[in-house]
Motif scaffolding. Structure first.
Motif, mmCIF file in Angstrom:
data_model
loop_
_atom_site.group_PDB
_atom_site.id
_atom_site.type_symbol
_atom_site.label_atom_id
_atom_site.label_comp_id
_atom_site.label_asym_id
_atom_site.label_seq_id
_atom_site.Cartn_x
_atom_site.Cartn_y
_atom_site.Cartn_z
ATOM 1 N N HIS B 43 50.350 36.393 52.798
ATOM 2 C CA HIS B 43 48.906 36.280 53.014
ATOM 3 C C HIS B 43 48.602 36.524 54.491
ATOM 4 O O HIS B 43 49.467 36.936 55.252
ATOM 5 N N GLU B 44 47.350 36.303 54.879
ATOM 6 C CA GLU B 44 46.952 36.589 56.261
ATOM 7 C C GLU B 44 46.747 35.306 57.075
ATOM 8 O O GLU B 44 46.000 35.308 58.047
ATOM 9 N N GLY B 45 47.397 34.235 56.652
ATOM 10 C CA GLY B 45 47.288 32.979 57.381
ATOM 11 C C GLY B 45 46.202 32.079 56.816
ATOM 12 O O GLY B 45 45.338 32.520 56.064
ATOM 13 N N ALA B 46 46.297 30.779 57.164
ATOM 14 C CA ALA B 46 45.310 29.775 56.769
ATOM 15 C C ALA B 46 44.993 29.868 55.271
ATOM 16 O O ALA B 46 45.902 29.888 54.457
ATOM 17 N N ASP B 47 43.717 29.952 54.903
ATOM 18 C CA ASP B 47 43.331 29.914 53.494
ATOM 19 C C ASP B 47 43.180 31.295 52.872
ATOM 20 O O ASP B 47 42.532 31.440 51.834
ATOM 21 N N THR B 48 43.729 32.321 53.490
ATOM 22 C CA THR B 48 43.592 33.669 52.927
ATOM 23 C C THR B 48 44.441 33.802 51.671
ATOM 24 O O THR B 48 45.330 32.993 51.423
ATOM 25 N N TRP B 49 44.174 34.828 50.884
ATOM 26 C CA TRP B 49 44.797 34.977 49.577
ATOM 27 C C TRP B 49 45.984 35.927 49.613
ATOM 28 O O TRP B 49 45.976 36.913 50.349
ATOM 29 N N SER B 50 46.946 35.626 48.761
ATOM 30 C CA SER B 50 48.096 36.505 48.554
ATOM 31 C C SER B 50 47.778 37.492 47.429
ATOM 32 O O SER B 50 46.832 37.284 46.660
ATOM 33 N N PRO B 51 48.580 38.553 47.280
ATOM 34 C CA PRO B 51 48.435 39.425 46.101
ATOM 35 C C PRO B 51 48.443 38.620 44.793
ATOM 36 O O PRO B 51 47.648 38.888 43.888
ATOM 37 N N HIS B 57 42.449 35.842 40.528
ATOM 38 C CA HIS B 57 40.991 35.918 40.735
ATOM 39 C C HIS B 57 40.380 37.017 39.854
ATOM 40 O O HIS B 57 39.312 36.826 39.252
ATOM 41 N N LEU B 58 41.042 38.143 39.757
ATOM 42 C CA LEU B 58 40.536 39.237 38.913
ATOM 43 C C LEU B 58 40.537 38.825 37.438
ATOM 44 O O LEU B 58 39.608 39.151 36.693
ATOM 45 N N ILE B 59 41.560 38.096 37.024
ATOM 46 C CA ILE B 59 41.607 37.594 35.641
ATOM 47 C C ILE B 59 40.423 36.669 35.381
ATOM 48 O O ILE B 59 39.744 36.780 34.350
ATOM 49 N N HIS B 60 40.142 35.781 36.312
ATOM 50 C CA HIS B 60 39.021 34.849 36.126
ATOM 51 C C HIS B 60 37.694 35.617 36.033
ATOM 52 O O HIS B 60 36.818 35.244 35.246
ATOM 53 N N PRO B 81 19.461 31.948 35.018
ATOM 54 C CA PRO B 81 20.377 32.433 36.072
ATOM 55 C C PRO B 81 21.806 32.525 35.522
ATOM 56 O O PRO B 81 22.159 31.825 34.577
ATOM 57 N N PHE B 82 22.585 33.427 36.123
ATOM 58 C CA PHE B 82 24.009 33.501 35.763
ATOM 59 C C PHE B 82 24.676 32.156 36.053
ATOM 60 O O PHE B 82 24.276 31.439 36.982
ATOM 61 N N ASP B 83 25.734 31.868 35.301
ATOM 62 C CA ASP B 83 26.581 30.735 35.678
ATOM 63 C C ASP B 83 27.233 31.059 37.020
ATOM 64 O O ASP B 83 27.553 32.210 37.315
ATOM 65 N N THR B 84 27.452 30.027 37.819
ATOM 66 C CA THR B 84 28.121 30.210 39.102
ATOM 67 C C THR B 84 29.564 30.638 38.868
ATOM 68 O O THR B 84 30.222 30.142 37.961
ATOM 69 N N PHE B 85 30.044 31.590 39.684
ATOM 70 C CA PHE B 85 31.432 32.041 39.568
ATOM 71 C C PHE B 85 32.318 31.197 40.476
ATOM 72 O O PHE B 85 31.987 30.966 41.641
ATOM 73 N N ASP B 86 33.428 30.723 39.922
ATOM 74 C CA ASP B 86 34.349 29.879 40.696
ATOM 75 C C ASP B 86 35.370 30.765 41.402
ATOM 76 O O ASP B 86 36.277 31.300 40.771
ATOM 77 N N ARG B 87 35.220 30.911 42.707
ATOM 78 C CA ARG B 87 36.117 31.786 43.472
ATOM 79 C C ARG B 87 37.507 31.174 43.676
ATOM 80 O O ARG B 87 38.401 31.826 44.186
ATOM 81 N N PHE B 88 37.678 29.945 43.265
ATOM 82 C CA PHE B 88 38.964 29.292 43.515
ATOM 83 C C PHE B 88 39.684 28.881 42.233
ATOM 84 O O PHE B 88 40.702 28.222 42.273
ATOM 85 N N ALA B 89 39.147 29.300 41.105
ATOM 86 C CA ALA B 89 39.711 28.908 39.809
ATOM 87 C C ALA B 89 41.179 29.306 39.675
ATOM 88 O O ALA B 89 41.961 28.609 39.023
ATOM 89 N N GLN B 90 41.554 30.430 40.298
ATOM 90 C CA GLN B 90 42.917 30.935 40.106
ATOM 91 C C GLN B 90 43.983 30.005 40.675
ATOM 92 O O GLN B 90 45.130 30.047 40.236
ATOM 93 N N PHE B 91 43.606 29.164 41.638
ATOM 94 C CA PHE B 91 44.639 28.321 42.241
ATOM 95 C C PHE B 91 45.171 27.314 41.217
ATOM 96 O O PHE B 91 46.337 26.969 41.226
ATOM 97 N N GLU B 92 44.300 26.869 40.314
ATOM 98 C CA GLU B 92 44.743 26.000 39.231
ATOM 99 C C GLU B 92 45.301 26.825 38.070
ATOM 100 O O GLU B 92 46.383 26.547 37.548
ATOM 101 N N ALA B 93 44.560 27.877 37.703
ATOM 102 C CA ALA B 93 44.902 28.628 36.481
ATOM 103 C C ALA B 93 46.221 29.390 36.603
ATOM 104 O O ALA B 93 46.908 29.599 35.599
ATOM 105 N N SER B 94 46.569 29.824 37.822
ATOM 106 C CA SER B 94 47.784 30.633 37.984
ATOM 107 C C SER B 94 49.024 29.785 38.268
ATOM 108 O O SER B 94 50.133 30.324 38.363
ATOM 109 N N LYS B 95 48.822 28.473 38.390
ATOM 110 C CA LYS B 95 49.940 27.603 38.768
ATOM 111 C C LYS B 95 51.094 27.709 37.768
ATOM 112 O O LYS B 95 50.897 27.592 36.562
#
Lengths: 186, 186
Positions: B43-51, B57-60, B81-95
């Motif tokens: 990743h690019e450090g701190a809270d940045t994302w890995s491949p 995230h794309l799956i979500h 309105p659209f449902d809010t998109f969870d940008r962090f869902a993958q951290f749980e779902a991909s575990k």
């Protein structure tokens, strides 16, 4: 060194490098082969490059840049500067070609170059050897090979960016969320 | 409009969009499947994302964002309105998942979504229909679908950038020529 730091930088490793180098032609093939012509010839205005131009540039690199320079370092060290690389050769060389044919040629050349690279069985001492870049000065074989990897990825970035920016006007309010269009680096 | 302008922007077209959307899973597969773990978790450090994080995230997005929002526009317009998109869902779902399994899931979901999208046989009038984004406000179906395309490409850019920057220190003097590492946009 924290775990975070570990994941943001890697030391050069031949197997790691070959893993990326050997995947680039298939990545570009999956992204580009069969796309409508409007995507293939898209660019970012003025003298910027299209995906078609970039694939030609990568082919020219396979022929004249990476392995020829690696061999020059091994044979001549820094006693002879590298030949200058022609960043515009593809505009003549790709004329009248079809993208599919360029993708095939890139795959063939890269496969041969990766095979040749592996066959050199380079040691850490070999990787430390220095060549001489005509503009940048001294550079090691390790730096050359790391640059080959990063250069591939830089052009995957470029092609994807060129394609994404075609929809700059079409994404409407989402522009704010798309770093590739808004220009904000994440 | 000059030829140059023509090649730097495209109008949204369903066949063009589907051409990109249907290629993204294979592009990521060619780039990532079988890569050493160090590249996958880079990743690019701190809270940045890995491949790995990006594929999750794309799956979500396939499950909760693009087609659900398209259907909401067609069924409810801008009255909901659209449902809010969870940008962090993958951290749980991909575990505990493996990358290969995520790539397979993305390919399967995308294939189904592209099939469903094509089956809607959207007219220009449909594409003009408006929905309501919870943060961005009014947005048309055309803008949503153009964003789906650009969002894919934005993440191909991100993954390639994350990988390239692993060699920030290793490329030595070539850093000056590699826009993805120097940070200069070309």
């Amino acid at each position: 060194m924290t775990a975070t730091t570990d994941r943001s930088r890697r030391h050069f490793d031949m197997a790691d490098a070959i893993a990326i180098l050997s995947r680039t032609p298939a990545t570009l093939d999956a992204l580009l082969r069969g796309l409508p012509d409007g995507w293939i010839t898209a660019h970012e205005g003025a003298d910027t490059w299209s995906p078609f131009d970039v694939v030609g540039h990568l082919i020219h690199g396979e022929r004249t840049d990476w392995m020829p320079r690696a061999r020059m370092i091994l044979q001549h060290g820094d006693s002879r500067p590298f030949d200058t690389f022609d960043r515009f050769a593809q505009f003549e060389a790709s004329k009248g070609r079809m993208l599919d044919s360029l993708l095939d040629e890139l795959a063939m050349l890269r496969q041969q170059n990766v095979r040749d690279l592996a066959a050199l069985h380079l040691t850490e001492a070999d990787l430390d050897r220095r060549g001489h870049h005509p503009a940048l000065g001294p550079a090691t074989l390790r730096q050359l090979l790391a640059t080959w990897v990063a250069h591939d990825l830089d052009h995957v970035v470029q092609i994807s960016r060129v394609l994404a920016r075609q929809y700059t006007d079409e994404v409407g309010p989402w522009r704010a969320y798309l770093r590739i269009i808004s220009g904000v680096q994440g």
